[in-house]
Write a protein that holds these residues in place. Structure first.
Motif, mmCIF file in Angstrom:
data_model
loop_
_atom_site.group_PDB
_atom_site.id
_atom_site.type_symbol
_atom_site.label_atom_id
_atom_site.label_comp_id
_atom_site.label_asym_id
_atom_site.label_seq_id
_atom_site.Cartn_x
_atom_site.Cartn_y
_atom_site.Cartn_z
ATOM 1 N N THR A 224 29.992 -37.169 -44.062
ATOM 2 C CA THR A 224 29.023 -37.530 -45.093
ATOM 3 C C THR A 224 28.088 -38.603 -44.562
ATOM 4 N N LEU A 225 26.901 -38.658 -45.135
ATOM 5 C CA LEU A 225 25.911 -39.650 -44.717
ATOM 6 C C LEU A 225 26.412 -41.068 -44.993
ATOM 7 N N GLU A 226 27.074 -41.251 -46.124
ATOM 8 C CA GLU A 226 27.590 -42.575 -46.491
ATOM 9 C C GLU A 226 28.636 -43.058 -45.481
ATOM 10 N N ASP A 227 29.533 -42.161 -45.075
ATOM 11 C CA ASP A 227 30.555 -42.533 -44.098
ATOM 12 C C ASP A 227 29.928 -42.865 -42.741
ATOM 13 N N ALA A 228 28.910 -42.090 -42.354
ATOM 14 C CA ALA A 228 28.233 -42.345 -41.075
ATOM 15 C C ALA A 228 27.545 -43.707 -41.094
ATOM 16 N N ARG A 229 26.922 -44.049 -42.227
ATOM 17 C CA ARG A 229 26.254 -45.355 -42.355
ATOM 18 C C ARG A 229 27.262 -46.487 -42.322
ATOM 19 N N ASP A 230 28.392 -46.314 -43.000
ATOM 20 C CA ASP A 230 29.430 -47.354 -43.016
ATOM 21 C C ASP A 230 29.974 -47.591 -41.612
ATOM 22 N N LYS A 231 30.225 -46.525 -40.875
ATOM 23 C CA LYS A 231 30.734 -46.653 -39.513
ATOM 24 C C LYS A 231 29.713 -47.352 -38.620
ATOM 25 N N LEU A 232 28.462 -46.971 -38.767
ATOM 26 C CA LEU A 232 27.410 -47.559 -37.942
ATOM 27 C C LEU A 232 27.267 -49.052 -38.227
ATOM 28 N N LEU A 233 27.283 -49.430 -39.498
ATOM 29 C CA LEU A 233 27.147 -50.834 -39.878
ATOM 30 C C LEU A 233 28.309 -51.669 -39.339
ATOM 31 N N LYS A 234 29.507 -51.116 -39.408
ATOM 32 C CA LYS A 234 30.692 -51.837 -38.931
ATOM 33 C C LYS A 234 30.604 -52.104 -37.430
ATOM 34 N N ILE A 235 30.204 -51.092 -36.684
ATOM 35 C CA ILE A 235 30.116 -51.231 -35.228
ATOM 36 C C ILE A 235 28.985 -52.170 -34.831
ATOM 37 N N THR A 236 27.791 -51.988 -35.414
ATOM 38 C CA THR A 236 26.646 -52.817 -35.022
ATOM 39 C C THR A 236 26.845 -54.280 -35.402
ATOM 40 N N ASP A 237 27.456 -54.535 -36.545
ATOM 41 C CA ASP A 237 27.740 -55.924 -36.928
ATOM 42 C C ASP A 237 28.651 -56.593 -35.905
ATOM 43 N N SER A 238 29.664 -55.859 -35.451
ATOM 44 C CA SER A 238 30.589 -56.394 -34.452
ATOM 45 C C SER A 238 29.887 -56.642 -33.127
ATOM 46 N N LEU A 239 29.025 -55.711 -32.730
ATOM 47 C CA LEU A 239 28.294 -55.852 -31.474
ATOM 48 C C LEU A 239 27.354 -57.048 -31.501
ATOM 49 N N ILE A 240 26.589 -57.162 -32.569
ATOM 50 C CA ILE A 240 25.620 -58.259 -32.678
ATOM 51 C C ILE A 240 26.322 -59.601 -32.674
#
Length: 409
Positions: A224-240
């Motif tokens: 789902t689009l919502e799950d993809a966005r949640d995963k992306l936000l979690k990873i990018t926040d950790s990276l930044i």
């Protein structure tokens, strides 16, 4: 779904024209959850087009061809596809009217050769070209989908965004794939990897090094689009968080755009004095629309005489320390800040090469100074590469140094 991209053109194959179309298409298709499994470049030859089409239809769900839709003798893509599908070319009166109208608006008579652009293979869906004369074409066949797009990048993008993207959004029912690019500068690829190597989702991360910094592309996929966005936000926040202050923006956020936002938020103004970069810093700053609200202007003080006469650099500093020195960089920045009455100033002086080096001052030596109304600060850099690369690195470093001063880091 997956796709194959076939770029057609002798000019592309010979290197006279750089292929940007397949790069655009690959990134846009990925956003739609469509994987590009192969990209090829072939000449304007019927036998090569037929062969590539046959292989593409066998390998992929979607075969996209770009190039060869113009009106001249070497534009044979449409005829070749018609032959491949065993379809006749028929005159489309609506397209002919649009082509004539295109030339009428330009105030010129339509060349007779452009009539060929209104010849359409039977059974094709016409994709309107809002910025040119060559329409795109779409075929839904039993073995897959064939899409023809012009080779001119602006026309190709316009047709893709207006017609192809909406069509594929409805057609594709696979997982949602999202990407985000994190921009960093001032840190090497290996140093970044050391900071990020133990992240559990490391397989979704790609490092893209440039002379001016390293981008980190993050890709996530979910049902789902919502799950993809949640995963992306979690990873990018950790990276930044791990990249820390080497991070300056994401996706289309350029360093100059970030600086413009910071200056605007603080209601501060900027001026610049450039020597070895010869206006490249000013070009980057004014690439941002609305930069006149905070950018007062600048001086390209390429010669010692201009440094002395325009920026009031002392003759003794140039004679004793040299034009490439901390003292002269500081004098330049204070001179331009005073001249243009700005809150912040930046100066750049260095040796970009390939000549000008001395025993104590090698090619790549650059001094950058930053000044506000309270303090003047300079930093020395040692860059490597060609003349152009050194200048690009110097401008990037100056922009980043200004960003750090504005943020107080």
């Amino acid at each position: 779904m997956n796709a194959e991209i076939i770029v057609i053109g002798n000019e592309v194959l010979s290197g006279y024209i750089v292929d940007t179309n397949s790069s655009f298409l690959s990134s846009e298709l990925l956003k739609l959850g469509i994987e590009v499994i192969i990209k090829i470049v072939i000449p304007d030859r019927k036998d090569e087009i037929l062969k590539s089409l046959q292989e593409g239809m066998r390998r992929a769900d979607i075969t996209i061809l770009t190039g060869g839709l113009g009106p001249t003798h070497d534009d044979i893509t449409k005829k070749s596809v018609s032959s491949f599908l065993k379809r006749r070319l028929v005159l489309n009166e609506n397209i002919l009217l649009k082509v004539k109208e295109y030339f009428r608006k330009k105030g010129i008579d339509m060349p007779q050769v452009n009539t060929s652009q209104a010849l359409i293979p039977q059974g094709a869906t016409v994709l309107n070209n809002p910025v040119g004369t060559a329409p795109g074409l779409l075929f839904e066949e039993e073995d897959g989908i064939i899409i023809l797009l012009p080779g001119v990048p602006a026309e190709m993008k316009a047709i893709f965004n207006k017609s192809v993207r909406p069509y594929l959004e409805k057609k594709n029912r696979g997982n949602f794939i999202l990407t985000q690019t994190i921009h960093t500068t001032g840190i090497s690829e290996s140093a970044l990897f050391e900071r990020l190597k133990d992240i559990e989702t490391a397989e979704t991360i790609a490092f893209l090094p440039f002379f001016t910094g390293v981008d980190i592309r993050v890709t996530t996929e979910a049902a789902t689009l919502e799950d993809a966005r949640d995963k992306l936000l979690k990873i990018t926040d950790s990276l930044i968080d791990r990249v820390d202050d080497f991070y300056y923006g994401s996706d289309d956020e350029t360093l100059e755009r970030i600086i413009g936002i910071l200056l605007s938020m603080r209601r501060k103004t900027l001026s610049v004095a450039e020597s070895c970069t010869a206006g490249l810093f000013m070009k980057r700053i004014t690439d941002v629309p609305g930069s006149s609200n905070y950018f007062r202007g600048g001086v390209v003080s390429y010669s010692n005489d201009s440094k002395i006469k325009i920026l009031n650099v002392k003759v003794k500093d140039i004679k004793q320390k040299g034009a490439v020195s901390s003292e002269v960089a500081k004098a330049m920045v204070n001179g331009v800040k005073k001249l243009l009455d700005s809150d912040y100033g930046v100066s750049i002086t260095g040796i970009a090469g390939p000549t000008g080096e001395t025993e104590n001052k090698p090619i790549g030596l650059v001094y950058i100074a930053i000044a506000n109304r309270e303090k003047t600060y300079s930093k020395v850099y040692h860059f490597t590469g060609t003349r152009d690369i050194i200048r690009e690195q110097a401008v990037q470093a100056a922009l980043d140094l200004l960003r750090r001063r504005l943020l107080g880091i």
